[in-house]
Motif scaffolding. Structure first.
Motif, PDB file in Angstrom:
ATOM      1  N   VAL A 156       0.769  -1.063  -0.042  1.00 43.35           N
ATOM      2  CA  VAL A 156       0.236  -0.033   0.195  1.00 43.35           C
ATOM      3  C   VAL A 156       0.869   1.221  -0.117  1.00 43.35           C
ATOM      4  CG1 VAL A 156      -1.861   1.058   1.091  1.00 43.35           C
ATOM      5  CG2 VAL A 156      -1.693  -1.485   1.418  1.00 43.35           C
ATOM      6  N   LEU A 157       0.867   1.933  -0.958  1.00 48.13           N
ATOM      7  CA  LEU A 157       1.649   3.134  -1.151  1.00 48.13           C
ATOM      8  C   LEU A 157       1.145   4.463  -1.061  1.00 48.13           C
ATOM      9  CD1 LEU A 157       3.456   2.040  -4.432  1.00 48.13           C
ATOM     10  CD2 LEU A 157       4.255   1.206  -2.172  1.00 48.13           C
ATOM     11  N   PHE A 158       1.754   5.179  -0.001  1.00 48.39           N
ATOM     12  CA  PHE A 158       0.878   6.468   0.380  1.00 48.39           C
ATOM     13  C   PHE A 158       1.685   7.605  -0.211  1.00 48.39           C
ATOM     14  CE2 PHE A 158      -0.346   3.553   3.451  1.00 48.39           C
ATOM     15  CZ  PHE A 158      -1.580   3.736   3.755  1.00 48.39           C
ATOM     16  N   ALA A 159       1.145   8.266  -1.008  1.00 48.80           N
ATOM     17  CA  ALA A 159       1.739   9.460  -1.788  1.00 48.80           C
ATOM     18  C   ALA A 159       1.362  10.853  -1.054  1.00 48.80           C
ATOM     19  CB  ALA A 159       1.218   9.810  -3.048  1.00 48.80           C
ATOM     20  N   GLY A 160       0.456  10.808   0.169  1.00 42.27           N
ATOM     21  CA  GLY A 160       0.139  11.952   0.692  1.00 42.27           C
ATOM     22  C   GLY A 160       0.372  12.021   2.368  1.00 42.27           C
TER      23      GLY A 160
END
Length: 403
Positions: A156-160
């Protein structure tokens, strides 16, 4: 005797004349003195009438100097008598743990053996410290993927977001019980470095978008598939069965006119890598900041039409060889319920009919753009709660009253 008298008369006249001259001289001197005195008084009055006399300026400057603190002095000014001294409020800091950077973490995504989710809520151009804000439905999507695909790793990749709470986050605790789930942070610019879209990203067009978060998500899914290959899933799905034996390159049709990009798989080399490259090139060539779907489903639809050499979605589905090994599933695979009927997932009256329609779907898509505002209780009887109890039991239990 005569001479003496004459001299006496002349002397008297001279004396009288001198008296007269002296008197006239004294009389003529008074006007000059008065004029001189008047001129001096006028000059003094004019000087006093100046709005900022020198003496006044100096006194004001001294007062101002006393009131302004010298930068080198550390003396505190005394509080005003009628204003009570307020104590600064204590800020309640939430204990947080930094998310590992996708590039710096020890466990890296395995090429072609990874399921990816992207979370772009609160993404900003300038990175700031932010906590992850997973919803119960997003946690359900992640858990269902991990539950049914134990041999695949779920990233799960979080950009924010950059941090997660160290305690009191029931959803993160629920997900942490799965050994194949990884929560990671990514920096959009460094993540896109070395890809065909790196230069385009730096021109700032992305930030002119009216739909920034969805468009960042559109960008990242194609960057991820380019870099690693593997399976991409939207965060508004529920996985019903294993996806491990599905073809290495596929997507699904949303309708007879468009493909969708909520469920896609591409190999890290060969055909899959070629398709991901074409998607990145198409995104920058046809980017539209004013349209929600032009940069996501629009991209894969245009690329597939070019690859398969047809504008017919049905032809792609019926003749797999036409697309050179790129599989296009029909709508029943992932989008059995079209977006116009999204309420069917939440209405008890539609339970049996909808469950039958999605029975053969590997992945069920819930159209979060429309359904996120639906206030669903965990005790409600509907398709979504029924699926959640089965496919994401830990997240469902951790959700509490609402889901």
């Amino acid at each position: 005797m005569k001479v003496s008298r004459t001299l006496a008369v002349v002397g008297s006249l001279v004396f009288i004349l001198s008296i007269i001259l002296t008197y006239n001289w004294m009389t003529n001197r008074r006007p000059f003195s008065a004029i001189a005195k008047k001129h001096i008084n006028t000059k003094i009055q004019t000087k006093k009438a100046h709005p900022l006399p020198k003496k006044h300026i100096l006194s004001k400057a001294k007062k101002l100097k006393k009131s302004v603190k010298h930068p080198k002095l550390k003396k505190r000014s005394k509080p005003v008598a009628h204003q009570p001294k307020l104590k600064p409020k204590k800020q309640n800091r939430v204990p947080a743990i930094p998310l590992l950077d996708i590039f710096k973490a020890k466990n890296q995504p395995r090429r072609g053996q990874t399921i990816f989710f992207h979370e772009t809520t609160n993404f900003q151009k300038d990175e700031k410290v932010r906590l992850i804000q997973l919803t119960a439905r997003e946690a359900c999507a992640i858990e269902s993927a991990a539950l049914h695909n134990p041999r695949l790793t779920v990233f799960v990749l979080f950009a924010g977001a950059t941090h997660r709470k160290s305690s009191n986050d029931s959803l993160v605790k629920a997900l942490s019980k799965y050994k194949n789930i990884r929560l990671r942070h990514l920096n959009v610019w460094s993540y896109a470095a070395g890809t065909p879209i790196e230069k385009w990203l730096k021109n700032g067009k992305l930030f002119k978008s009216k739909f920034l978060f969805p468009h960042v998500s559109d960008l990242l899914r194609y960057v991820t598939l380019y870099k690693y290959g593997g399976l991409y899933l939207d965060l508004d799905v529920v996985v019903q069965r294993s996806l491990e034996k599905m073809p290495p390159n596929f997507t699904g049709a949303e309708s007879n006119k468009n493909l969708a990009c909520g469920v896609m798989k591409m190999s890290s080399t060969g055909l899959g890598h070629k398709i991901a490259t074409l998607c990145l090139l198409d995104l920058q060539a046809n980017y539209d900041a004013n349209k929600w779907g032009s940069n996501g489903p629009g991209v894969i639809t245009r690329v597939a039409k070019s690859l398969c050499n047809t504008d017919s979605i049905q032809a792609m589905i019926n003749n797999p060889k036409r697309c050179k090994g790129f599989k296009v599933y029909d709508a029943k695979a992932f989008y059995s319920i079209p977006w116009l009927q999204w309420k069917d997932f939440f209405q008890p009256i539609r339970l049996n009919v909808t469950m039958k329609r999605i029975s053969n779907s590997s992945v069920v898509h819930f159209w979060n753009k429309f359904s996120r505002g639906w206030k669903l209780k965990t005790k409600d009887i509907c398709v979504y709660t029924k699926l959640a109890k089965t496919h994401c039991p830990k997240s469902f239990a951790a959700a509490g009253t609402f889901f």
